[in-house]
Enzyme design. Structure first.
Site, PDB file in Angstrom:
ATOM      1  N   CYS A  83     -28.549   3.104  -9.590  1.00  8.88           N
ATOM      2  CA  CYS A  83     -28.374   2.888  -8.071  1.00  8.88           C
ATOM      3  C   CYS A  83     -28.630   4.240  -6.848  1.00  8.88           C
ATOM      4  O   CYS A  83     -28.500   4.402  -5.024  1.00  8.88           O
ATOM      5  CB  CYS A  83     -26.559   3.658  -7.576  1.00  8.88           C
ATOM      6  SG  CYS A  83     -25.941   3.669  -9.866  1.00  8.88           S
TER       7      CYS A  83
ATOM      8  N   GLU B  75     -30.262   1.610  -4.125  1.00  5.82           N
ATOM      9  CA  GLU B  75     -30.588   0.489  -4.151  1.00  5.82           C
ATOM     10  C   GLU B  75     -29.659  -0.416  -3.774  1.00  5.82           C
ATOM     11  O   GLU B  75     -29.842  -1.720  -3.901  1.00  5.82           O
ATOM     12  CB  GLU B  75     -30.628   1.367  -5.788  1.00  5.82           C
ATOM     13  CG  GLU B  75     -30.386   0.042  -6.675  1.00  5.82           C
ATOM     14  CD  GLU B  75     -30.558  -0.470  -7.903  1.00  5.82           C
ATOM     15  OE1 GLU B  75     -31.379  -0.266  -8.529  1.00  5.82           O
ATOM     16  OE2 GLU B  75     -28.999   0.220  -8.470  1.00  5.82           O
TER      17      GLU B  75
ATOM     18  N   HIS C 143     -21.790  -3.716 -11.050  1.00  5.97           N
ATOM     19  CA  HIS C 143     -22.987  -4.528 -11.237  1.00  5.97           C
ATOM     20  C   HIS C 143     -23.474  -5.443 -12.047  1.00  5.97           C
ATOM     21  O   HIS C 143     -22.998  -4.506 -13.775  1.00  5.97           O
ATOM     22  CB  HIS C 143     -24.050  -3.335 -10.585  1.00  5.97           C
ATOM     23  CG  HIS C 143     -23.719  -2.902  -8.650  1.00  5.97           C
ATOM     24  ND1 HIS C 143     -22.994  -2.268  -8.140  1.00  5.97           N
ATOM     25  CD2 HIS C 143     -23.133  -4.246  -8.254  1.00  5.97           C
ATOM     26  CE1 HIS C 143     -22.975  -1.764  -7.066  1.00  5.97           C
ATOM     27  NE2 HIS C 143     -23.024  -3.518  -7.193  1.00  5.97           N
TER      28      HIS C 143
END
Ligand code: CIR
Length: 263
Positions: free
Chosen positions: A254, A70, A167
């Site tokens: 991800c 990702e 993130h």
């Protein structure tokens, strides 16, 4: 169903043996390779069970974190953008993913720098693209992405990933066109005002990274109270083991690029 959570395709990458050397904020132990591979296979099977075509790329030993595809690209209904990861050891993953994206999308755009941006910091909703600046994503990276997606008619909103959170999407997920699963620490900034919010239950913040993929919500195993909340809210929750990816700060989003190629 909405364009932001219905997809015909996904791209994953098989875990490499080198995954045991993957980046991590805190060392909580070495991932067990066999278990990682089993979880990954379960994840791919769950994506496929929705009817999507899922490509699993060959492992890349030279990039320990490359299973987390990702971060290397952003796939939108109108086009795809190759990212520029802010982690030096991950920079080369962008070039490595490009051919697989080009195969489906034809022409792809790319973040050229000097800025950095990783896909994990980008949440695409039905109405806008939210990007959290973080240790991996800087203002220059956000502005370069804004210029590209503006050409395609998308609105981008710059936000801030909370301190010490890897993130932006470590702490949130899209559940449907109007609904976001989020930690309270992220939502406290008001960044999701105007959306319906479902909060992770106390002490279950680590499950905020889930994905809505067609009729399912892929959700990390081990967070029963939040799973029950989602179930009661009417979502079709599929729990996937994530203990090994979690040792590397990885989660459900991800592990795939999810998209419907332009017609
Ligand atoms: C990293 O630190 O880059 C990897 N160990 C984990 C990446 C997780 N990716 C994501 O949240 N999108």
């Amino acid at each position: 169903m909405g364009l932001s959570y219905t997809f015909t395709h996904a791209i994953c990458r098989a875990p490499s043996n080198s995954i045991i050397d993957g980046l991590r904020a805190v060392d909580t132990g070495t991932p067990d390779l066999d278990t990682f591979r089993q979880h990954h296979a379960d994840y791919v099977a769950a994506l496929r069970a929705t009817g999507a075509e899922v490509t699993v790329l060959a492992p890349l030993e030279e990039f320990p974190d490359s299973v987390f595809v990702e971060d290397a690209a952003l796939c939108l209904p109108k086009g795809a953008v190759i990212m520029r990861p802010g982690a030096p050891s991950r920079l080369g993953e962008a070039l490595a993913i490009a051919p697989a994206i080009a195969e489906t999308y034809g022409e792809v755009r790319a973040i050229e720098g000097p800025g950095f941006i990783e896909g994990g910091d980008i949440l695409v909703t039905e109405r806008e693209i939210l990007v959290g600046k973080s240790a991996r994503t800087d203002a220059d990276g956000v502005e370069e992405l804004r210029a590209i997606v503006s050409d395609w008619g998308y609105t981008l909103r710059e936000l801030q990933t909370p301190p010490d959170v890897l993130h932006f999407k470590t702490d949130c997920s899209l559940l449907d066109a109007e609904t976001i699963l989020t930690t309270r620490r992220l939502a406290a900034s008001g960044c999701f005002d105007g959306y319906n919010l479902i909060y992770t239950e106390d002490d279950e913040e680590a499950c905020a990274n889930a994905i809505r993929f067609n009729d399912r919500v892929l959700f990390p195993a081990g967070f029963p109270r939040t799973a029950e909340t989602l179930d009661k809210a009417g979502y079709n929750v599929t729990e996937i083991g994530n203990s090994e990816a979690a040792k590397l700060d990885g989660g459900m989003s991800c592990l795939s690029l999810r998209f419907t190629p332009p017609a």
